[in-house]
Each structure stands twice: as C-alpha cells, then as structure tokens.
Scaffold this motif. Structure first.
Motif: not given
Length: 283
Positions: A78-90
C-alpha cells in the motif's frame, strides 16, 4: 499488568492532550492512514497486551526499502499520503508483519523511520461485513458476542486510563486470523486531563459520531460506547442507519441526532439486541 502499563505510558507520550493536534501517524495491516496503536485482547486472561513496534532506521527514500537487518521485505502492499507499507517476514521467527515507511509527517532526523507492526490477516470488520453481504449471510450470535466483549474490554481499559478513542467504527476494528480483536487508528484519540470531563472538538467519522458530540460538542466515555454500539448494530443488521436517506454530510449529522435506529431482527437473542440498543441511547 505491569508490562501493559509500561507500554501504556509509551502510548501516552504519543497521544497529545491538545484538542487541535492532529496525528500524521499511519499504517495498519492494509497500509491505511491513522493507526498508531494496536491492542491484542487475550479474552481467556482478560488481559490486553500492546504489540510493541520495532523502529528501524534507513537512509533510503525510494519505493523499495533497503533490506532490513531483522526483516525480509516481501512486497509493497500500500501507499498512503505519508509513506508506504510493505509486507515483511521477520528473520528467525518467520512471522509476517507490516512495515511502514514514513517519508514525512513523522519525526525523523535525516533518516527514514520504519515501524513494524503485526499483520492482521483477518482484515477489519468492514471487510468482514462486506463478505457477509456478498454471501447473503448473517454473523452468528456466538461470534457477535465474542467480538462485542473484546471491544468492550479494550475500550474499558482505555477509559480506565482516561483515553478516549473517538473514532470507533468497523474499519478501525482489526482481526487476527483467529478473530482476536485489535483496536486501531488512534490518530484522533485524546487523553483527558484529571479535571476534564469532555473532549469538545467535533472530529471523527460523521456517520459514526455520537449525538452529544454533534448537538452539544461533548465527547466522553459514553461517546466510545456509542461507537461500539453503532459498529455492532451495523454488524448485526448490515445497515448503517445514520446514512439512510441522507444526501449530504449535514443530513447524516441530522440523522445521528434525530433518528432512532430500527429494531434489530429477532434472528438474534433478546439479550444481544437489548445490549446493542442500550449502547445507542441518546444522552
């Protein structure tokens, strides 16, 4: 409870007591805006445990973040007005989380800040409602009671610490894969000072606002109870009654103040119906 209380203190540092301060914090399981604190309710212990965020620093401002020391980046979701979101694996645990990259609107010094939070595989209650409508189905009573009790426990703990959520609605109730509730989007939450009885700024999602905020510019703990009630009403009926027949935001606000919600179908027990209707009593 000591662990949770310590983290509550951290949350209080995040929430500003000023009525006029808006929070730019954002990021949830879908990369939407507004979320700043996630609560996990363990109903068997009646204990809520805040998921602590890991803050990682990077100097990269591109669309794809640099590989993190503790997380493997799977993809941007996803991308929003203040940054971006990523799916990550710990790394090590293989847990799947969401990493939010803030490029503005978040405090940083010459760096990009990353914040890691749990990935809510169940989406939110709004998604769940849409799925029910598509299937032409109703939520079963046991599930409804479970969701209601979890929301009550979470909000009650906030109120014990003088925190008002102020924007309870289906989109801000997130679900794990096992239907555990996480309250989200504390972007307009407010901590009441010891001598304060109300928050007075008319803020929040209009269709879910409580009547006293609209009519009297008052919001206290009862306003959050209304938020739970109207969320549950929509969950049980599939109808957001405050928008029925409304062609403008002003009409929505008038509906909230003036309209009585229709009776919930007798498909559900009298006990469940009464609890939800009592949450929607205008004060």
């Amino acid at each position: 409870m000591q662990f949770f209380d310590q983290n509550l203190a951290n949350l209080k540092k995040v929430l500003d007591s000023s009525e006029e301060t808006y929070r730019n914090f954002q990021g949830n399981a879908k990369g939407q805006e507004g979320l700043k604190a996630i609560y996990e309710i363990k109903s068997s212990q009646l204990l809520m445990q805040r998921k602590l965020a890991q803050i990682l620093i990077s100097t990269d401002f591109s669309n794809a973040p640099v590989e993190q020391p503790f997380n493997h980046v799977i993809k941007r979701i996803a991308k929003g007005g203040y940054g971006q979101a990523y799916l990550v694996e710990e790394r090590g645990t293989k847990n799947i989380n969401v990493m939010k990259n803030f490029v503005e609107g978040f405090e940083y010094q010459n760096d990009t800040w990353y914040i890691i939070m749990e990935f809510c595989e169940g989406g939110d209650l709004d998604d769940f409602l849409e799925d029910l409508k598509k299937m032409g189905a109703e939520i079963d009573e046991d599930r409804a009671w479970d969701l209601l009790s979890q929301m009550i426990m979470a909000v009650d703990y906030l109120h014990q610490n003088r925190i008002l959520h102020r924007d309870l609605k289906p989109k801000n109730v997130f679900l794990s894969s096992t239907f555990d509730v996480r309250l989200g989007d504390f972007g307009i939450s407010r901590i009441l000072a010891d001598d304060e009885k109300y928050a007075r700024t008319q803020i929040g999602s209009k269709a879910y606002m409580c009547p006293e905020l609209i009519a009297q510019s008052k919001f206290n703990e009862q306003g959050d109870v209304w938020g739970i009630g109207i969320t549950m009403y929509e969950l049980l009926t599939g109808v957001l009654f405050t928008i029925v027949g409304a062609n403008s935001e002003q009409q929505v606000l008038q509906n909230v103040v003036n309209n009585q919600e229709p009776e919930i179908t007798s498909y559900y027990s009298e006990g469940l119906r009464n609890v939800v209707h009592k949450m929607l009593i205008k004060v």
